[in-house]
Design an enzyme around this catalytic site. Structure first.
Site, mmCIF file in Angstrom:
data_model
loop_
_atom_site.group_PDB
_atom_site.id
_atom_site.type_symbol
_atom_site.label_atom_id
_atom_site.label_comp_id
_atom_site.label_asym_id
_atom_site.label_seq_id
_atom_site.Cartn_x
_atom_site.Cartn_y
_atom_site.Cartn_z
ATOM 1 N N SER A 582 46.235 33.161 -14.020
ATOM 2 C CA SER A 582 45.600 32.699 -12.801
ATOM 3 C C SER A 582 44.125 33.094 -12.789
ATOM 4 C CB SER A 582 46.346 33.254 -11.590
ATOM 5 O OG SER A 582 45.960 32.585 -10.431
ATOM 6 N N ASP A 668 52.087 23.078 -9.847
ATOM 7 C CA ASP A 668 51.216 24.153 -9.388
ATOM 8 C C ASP A 668 50.247 23.621 -8.332
ATOM 9 O OD1 ASP A 668 49.516 26.307 -9.072
ATOM 10 O OD2 ASP A 668 49.543 26.832 -11.200
ATOM 11 N N HIS A 714 53.328 27.901 -9.452
ATOM 12 C CA HIS A 714 52.468 29.067 -9.635
ATOM 13 C C HIS A 714 53.179 30.358 -9.254
ATOM 14 C CE1 HIS A 714 48.290 30.295 -10.414
ATOM 15 N NE2 HIS A 714 48.550 31.289 -9.611
#
Length: 751
Positions: A582, A668, A714
């Site tokens: 991330s 995501d 995510h």
């Protein structure tokens, strides 16, 4: 069945105040930052029980999930390789859908080379999991009743019968048609007549709240879609927040009496703020918490009068964060108010809670990270980190004393267990590290001592040595590094090194136990965790010194850490891999552009690599609130230039790059897949252009691999998907190191 437990309130609140969407999550802890998997037991959720509640440790949509970080390494192949490489850049001629399909086909072609090793690693991880995985979910007692969750079901038993197997099933995801969902959070009403449950699938950020009326035959009373947090104010009044496009800005109240109704009680107008609700430990107040990354505001709902309008504690003041607990008609305020701008515990009367009435109770020492806080009737325990070591600060409100307790040096992470009764005399928690399975401890308020609980020893012996170092960064700042290696390993400069980094949102590197870390140590790997600025390991100032116009400091820190490791004989560049996920992808990608010779490979998971383009798009749901971390390039030309100076996508150039393995997720909502696709295409083209210009005997082309997962998001993946992902990453690492050795042997034979 193993269920990790933690206090729901403060730790999650601190996370959502300190960091944001670009990540490991869990994140929880994927949490989050380091090479660590999301391996979870099948059909078992990571739950937190708080009060009469249980909730999964899921970081809110405005946050990073600290448990989804992984890293892998791949060595390049020689130029004559027939390996397919997709080098086209995204254009109007090649649609997103076609490019996505092309990358998936490319991965299917490449993945065959890792199949055998992936299978072997999966088998070993599953075997390790059997040894390190303790059974038994948290059992929470309320009077004579005990509640617990297992395999998608919620059970009720009498306290005397729980070990005899005499249990009632209150709820089953499968029986009610939610077979693809997992139980994320549970709240039981004070009189135990109602139970609210949030259900979430791995492919969605939104959860559904199901309210059950308990009794001889539990029935579904109500279903509320798109809910994030919820709490019972009274026996039949539930407060909850609604979630839309990763944002929570509305709070509702719904009742379950004869005159059932639902009404809006609070709306947040500022897009930078995320709203959730929390119940104080003594259940006197519900707190409506509206938080940005730097500022917060709290409204109180008196649980004795739940229909009255919420009362403001202190109007939001830029740069001041605060969180409310309650004890004996006084508010206890955890806040950054005052100098230095680190957390302090203060108090004020309930009737006059404004900051002009806040009185200092306890202030943290410099460069100390507050991990968690737990309130009890006469005590408060702060869980702290300082210089890489863990501490407890036990505050006694009766004697007005503070006791500091240093915890075992091997420990790197806390896991606080639930304490539904604030009058309890013992605080339970677990300590862990990347290579140490959780070990249970208790602090007794009566005895004023720490007790290590008797637990079954894990039948695995790891001769792991923990070293804590300090690297001097470009501006002379000392940056902590935590290193793990096998004490039996010789010639450490020849061992593979896996470096972990994050450095954003004030979040720490997740250093809880993971089976794959233990496996890597046993196989001779060195693991290094670089606690660079932008993270939170040394307190709020450490984060502030690495965000917005200070982002490059995190890059300088990372370079200094890797350089020091090599200078001290921990591996060398050709055996070094870098792991990030991330927002950690920003620093990892920036290092890859600026100093590619320091590493041989890089593994990114759902990486944020297109910072500038993303922060220019205000229609994305999280861009506005992210401005407090990255700045606003639309309003500030200097900010735009600064972001452009380190943004991984913007700084790709024709040079020799390390091999890169990226995992991304179709669903995501936090990291746009288009940005990842652009980054991969541009990076692959730059690497191939360099190889073609410098073609010579023995030259190699780095492998730039993108693995796009159709399932997962995510924040969440199934246990099976997580296991497969971890195994692929480790197979990639091992395969590429083999190629390094083979290439060296080939070069020697040619001389």
């Amino acid at each position: 069945m193993k269920v990790r437990t933690s206090c729901v309130g403060l730790q999650n609140l601190l996370q959502r105040l300190s960091f944001s969407v670009r990540y490991y999550s869990k994140h929880n802890h994927l949490q989050t930052i380091c090479l660590y998997s999301k391996i979870k037991p099948k059909k078992c959720q990571i739950l937190d029980w708080s009060g009469s509640t249980c909730t999964q440790r899921t970081v809110p949509p405005g946050s990073i999930v600290p448990w989804r970080f992984f890293s892998c390494k791949q060595e390049g192949t020689k130029i004559p390789s027939k390996r397919k490489q997709n080098t086209s850049i995204i254009t109007s001629e090649l649609s997103y859908k076609n490019l996505l399909k092309s990358e998936q086909e490319n991965w299917n072609y490449i993945s065959a080379r890792y199949k055998a090793m992936t299978k072997r690693i999966k088998e070993k991880l599953e075997q390790l999991h059997k040894y390190t995985f303790s059974s038994g979910s948290p059992r929470i007692r309320f009077g004579e009743n005990v509640y617990f969750e297992e395999n998608g079901c919620i059970f009720l038993s009498k306290a005397d019968d729980v070990d005899e197997g005499n249990v009632d099933i209150l709820f089953s995801t499968e029986d009610l048609g939610f077979s693809d969902a997992f139980i994320q959070r549970i709240r039981i009403s004070p009189d135990q007549i109602y139970m609210a449950i949030s259900l979430k699938s791995e492919n969605s950020e939104e959860a559904t709240c199901v309210i059950m009326k308990l009794g001889h035959s539990p029935v579904v009373e109500k279903v509320i879609p798109n809910v994030f947090s919820f709490e019972w104010a009274t026996n039949d009044v539930l407060y909850y927040t609604s979630q839309k496009n990763l944002k929570c800005q509305n709070v509702f109240m719904t009742t379950f009496t004869n005159q059932k109704h639902t009404k809006l009680v609070y709306t947040e107008q500022d897009a930078r703020f995320f709203v959730d609700i929390y119940c104080t430990k003594d259940r006197r107040f519900l707190t409506i918490n509206s938080n940005s990354k730097t500022t917060s505001e709290v409204w109180l709902v008196d649980c004795r009068h739940p229909f009255q309008l919420p009362a403001l504690v202190q109007a939001r003041t830029q740069g001041v964060i605060y969180h409310i607990e309650h004890r004996n008609d006084e508010l206890y305020i955890l806040t950054t108010y005052g100098e230095p701008a680190e957390y302090k515990l203060m108090k004020a009367p309930v009737a006059s809670g404004g900051m002009e009435n806040w009185q200092l109770v306890y202030a943290l020492e410099e460069k100390t990270k507050l991990v968690d806080l737990e309130m009890f009737s006469d005590h408060c325990i702060m869980f702290l980190k300082n210089a890489g070591h863990l501490y407890l600060s036990v505050i006694c409100f009766v004697s007005h004393s503070v006791q500091s307790i240093k915890l075992p040096t091997w420990a790197c992470e806390f896991e606080l267990e639930s304490h539904p009764e604030h009058t309890t005399s013992t605080c339970y928690f677990q300590l862990t590290s990347p290579v140490h399975p959780p070990k249970r401890f208790a602090y007794s308020f009566k005895e004023n001592n720490l007790i290590e609980q008797a637990v079954q020893e894990v039948p695995i012996i790891t001769n792991c040595h923990t070293t804590r170092l300090l690297a001097k960064s470009k501006d002379e700042t000392l940056v902590p590094i935590t290193v793990f290696h096998n004490m039996n390993s010789k010639e450490l400069h020849r061992k593979p090194l896996l470096v972990h980094v994050y450095g954003a949102y004030g979040i720490d590197l997740n250093m809880s136990f993971k089976e794959e870390k233990l496996m890597l140590i046993e196989e001779g790997w060195i693991l290094a965790y670089c606690h660079v600025r932008g993270g939170g390991e040394l307190g709020l100032s450490w984060h502030k010194d690495g965000c917005q116009h200070n982002k490059l400091k995190g890059l300088h820190d990372l370079k200094a850490c890797i350089t020091l490791l090599h200078e001290l004989g921990f591996s060398q560049p050709k055996y070094t891999a870098l792991a990030a996920a991330s927002a950690g992808g920003v620093l990892a990608g920036a290092l890859c552009n600026a100093d590619p010779e320091l590493i041989r490979a890089m593994v990114l998971q759902a990486p944020f690599v297109d910072v500038l383009n993303t922060m220019m798009k205000t229609h994305l749901p999280l861009t506005i609130e992210e401005q407090e971390e990255w700045g606003n390039p639309l309003a500030d030309e200097k900010c735009m230039k600064y972001i452009k100076s380190y943004c991984p996508y913007q700084n790709i150039k024709t040079q020799c790059y390390p091999s890169v393995f990226i995992t991304a997720y179709e669903n995501d909502q936090r990291i746009p897949l288009t940005g990842v696709l652009r980054y991969v295409q541009k990076l692959r083209k730059a690497a191939l252009d360099h190889a073609s210009r410098t073609s010579k005997k023995g030259n190699w082309i780095p492998n730039i691999i993108l693995d796009i997962q159709a399932n997962g998001s995510h924040c969440e993946s199934s246990w099976e998907d997580s296991l497969n992902e971890v195994a692929r990453h480790l197979a990639f690492l091992n395969k590429e190191l083999e190629e390094v050795c083979h290439l060296q042997q080939h070069m020697k034979s040619c001389k």
